[in-house]
Design an enzyme around this catalytic site. Structure first.
Site, mmCIF file in Angstrom:
data_model
loop_
_atom_site.group_PDB
_atom_site.id
_atom_site.type_symbol
_atom_site.label_atom_id
_atom_site.label_comp_id
_atom_site.label_asym_id
_atom_site.label_seq_id
_atom_site.Cartn_x
_atom_site.Cartn_y
_atom_site.Cartn_z
ATOM 1 N N TYR A 101 0.860 -1.195 0.000
ATOM 2 C CA TYR A 101 0.000 0.000 0.000
ATOM 3 C C TYR A 101 0.888 1.234 0.000
ATOM 4 O O TYR A 101 1.824 1.334 0.798
ATOM 5 C CB TYR A 101 -0.889 0.002 1.259
ATOM 6 N N GLU A 189 -3.969 7.093 -3.421
ATOM 7 C CA GLU A 189 -3.446 5.833 -2.913
ATOM 8 C C GLU A 189 -3.343 4.784 -4.004
ATOM 9 O O GLU A 189 -4.160 4.744 -4.920
ATOM 10 C CB GLU A 189 -4.253 5.316 -1.711
#
Ligand code: GDP
Ligand code: MN
Length: 376
Positions: A101, A189
């Site tokens: 991530y 993201e």
């Protein structure tokens, strides 16, 4: 404003090579044709302004052309978190070794941004934060000085990366930071940022949220939504209102941000729960009032509306006439309480009492109690 995955990936692609793209289509047959050329397997992904598509059945691997057709049709029929799927993204499946991530989010508490990296990606980062916080590396970013390579390296190393991988991830964070600045993003993201079996690092998914207050200087992004129906907050912005939707059931309308916030407090203190914040700004012409009432009443579950106006330059009697005209044209579907004070308030209250059914109350706490009682 939330960007769709493929819109976000277009922006990301300008700065990062390994972004998995493909075909965006609303036709299963086009998807099949595309895959004949591209080869299999592919991933079929719903393009909606919502996360967690995988869990909702909006991300499917297809190993044959028949599966491409089936999955594309099924996903195009889905509604995910209230968003009807209108397009799918078809992209070549990547063999994944690890899912990471990488993201940067606006952080009010830190008066800046926070960059986040984790090797436990793919899933909800909130879930990782709750269950295994030690697996998440974070770094506050001061917008004045920005995010430098050294900081990116620290972040990657804190999460356990070493060598070229750490350097590559640090480089990605520099690009993400530039994207935040260039496009006024509240959030960017990449989840998952995948370590592929072949050793490459690729962006499989990307999410971006643009700061709504900065849309005036992001015409290219605004143009992406041209011709599409706006949501309520978008329509409110277009009418010149400041509007925020909340969870309660009492609509709040006022002129001036401070007054509207005080009105919300008063409703809370009276035991009610505000459904929104709506500042109509200066002036209270009938049309403005009508739009405001219409907007607030359009929310499902609304049980009452409190209008709180301070007559300054806008006189109380004008406000009252505006309200009377608005209500005469479109009688409200829920109880309405109006509190008026300031210039010509007496005259205004008199107009409301003689010309309308509206409960006109001169005092704020009493007005809040009244609407809570009527809505209850
Ligand atoms: P989200 O659920 O909305 O976040 O959608 P994602 O695009 O992140 O996809 C969800 C999950 O599907 C990812 O975390 C991966 O595990 C899987 N996935 C997506 N693309 C691929 C791919 O190309 N190959 C493989 N093996 N899995 C993928
Ligand atoms: Mn994802």
């Amino acid at each position: 404003m939330k960007l769709l995955e493929y819109e976000a990936k277009h922006l990301l692609q300008e700065r990062m090579k390994a972004v998995v793209m493909g075909l965006v289509t609303s036709e299963p047959e086009d998807a099949v044709e595309y895959c004949r050329e591209l080869g299999l397997p592919v991933v079929v992904k719903a393009q909606v302004e919502a996360g967690g598509r995988g869990k909702a059945g909006g991300v499917k691997m297809a190993r044959t052309l028949d599966e491409v057709r089936e999955h594309a049709s099924a996903i195009l029929d889905l509604e995910i978190k209230g968003h009807q799927v209108k397009e799918v993204l078809i992209s070549k499946a990547v063999d994944i070794a690890e899912e990471w991530y990488a993201g940067i989010t606006f952080n009010r508490a830190a008066r800046g941004y926070t960059a986040i990296f984790s090797r436990a990606g793919g899933v909800d980062i909130e879930e990782v934060a709750a269950t295994r916080p030690q697996d998440i590396a974070r770094l506050d970013v001061d917008p004045a000085s920005g995010l430098e390579l050294e900081a990116g390296l620290t972040l990657a190393r804190d999460a356990g990366l070493r060598g070229p991988h750490a350097e590559e991830v640090a480089g990605i964070f520099i690009e993400l930071w530039d994207l935040v600045l260039e496009h006024d993003l509240d959030l960017v993201e990449i989840n998952p940022l995948a370590l592929a079996e072949d050793g490459g690092i690729v962006a499989l998914d990307c999410k971006m949220t643009v700061d709504d207050s900065a849309l005036f200087r992001q015409p290219d992004l605004v143009a992406l939504r041209a011709g599409q129906p706006l949501d309520d907050e978008g329509r409110a912005r277009q009418m010149g209102f400041s509007y925020v939707e909340l969870d309660g059931d009492i609509g709040i309308i006022g002129n001036g941000a401070g007054l509207v916030m005080a009105t919300m407090d008063a409703v809370k203190a009276a035991g009610g729960d505000p459904a929104n914040f709506l500042d109509i700004g200066g002036g209270a012409r009938a049309e403005v009032v009508r739009n405001a009432l219409r907007l607030v009443q359009s929310r499902p579950g609304i049980k009452g509306i409190l209008v709180n106006v301070f007559g300054g330059i806008t006189r109380g009697d004008e406000v009252a006439r505006g309200l009377a005209a608005a209500v005469a044209a479109e009688p409200p579907s829920v109880p309405l309480v109006v509190r008026l004070t300031g210039t010509m308030a007496e005259e205004g209250l008199e107009i409301l009492r003689s010309d309308t059914e509206i409960a006109a109350v001169p005092e704020m706490a009493a007005a809040a109690e009244r609407i809570v009682e009527l809505a209850g």
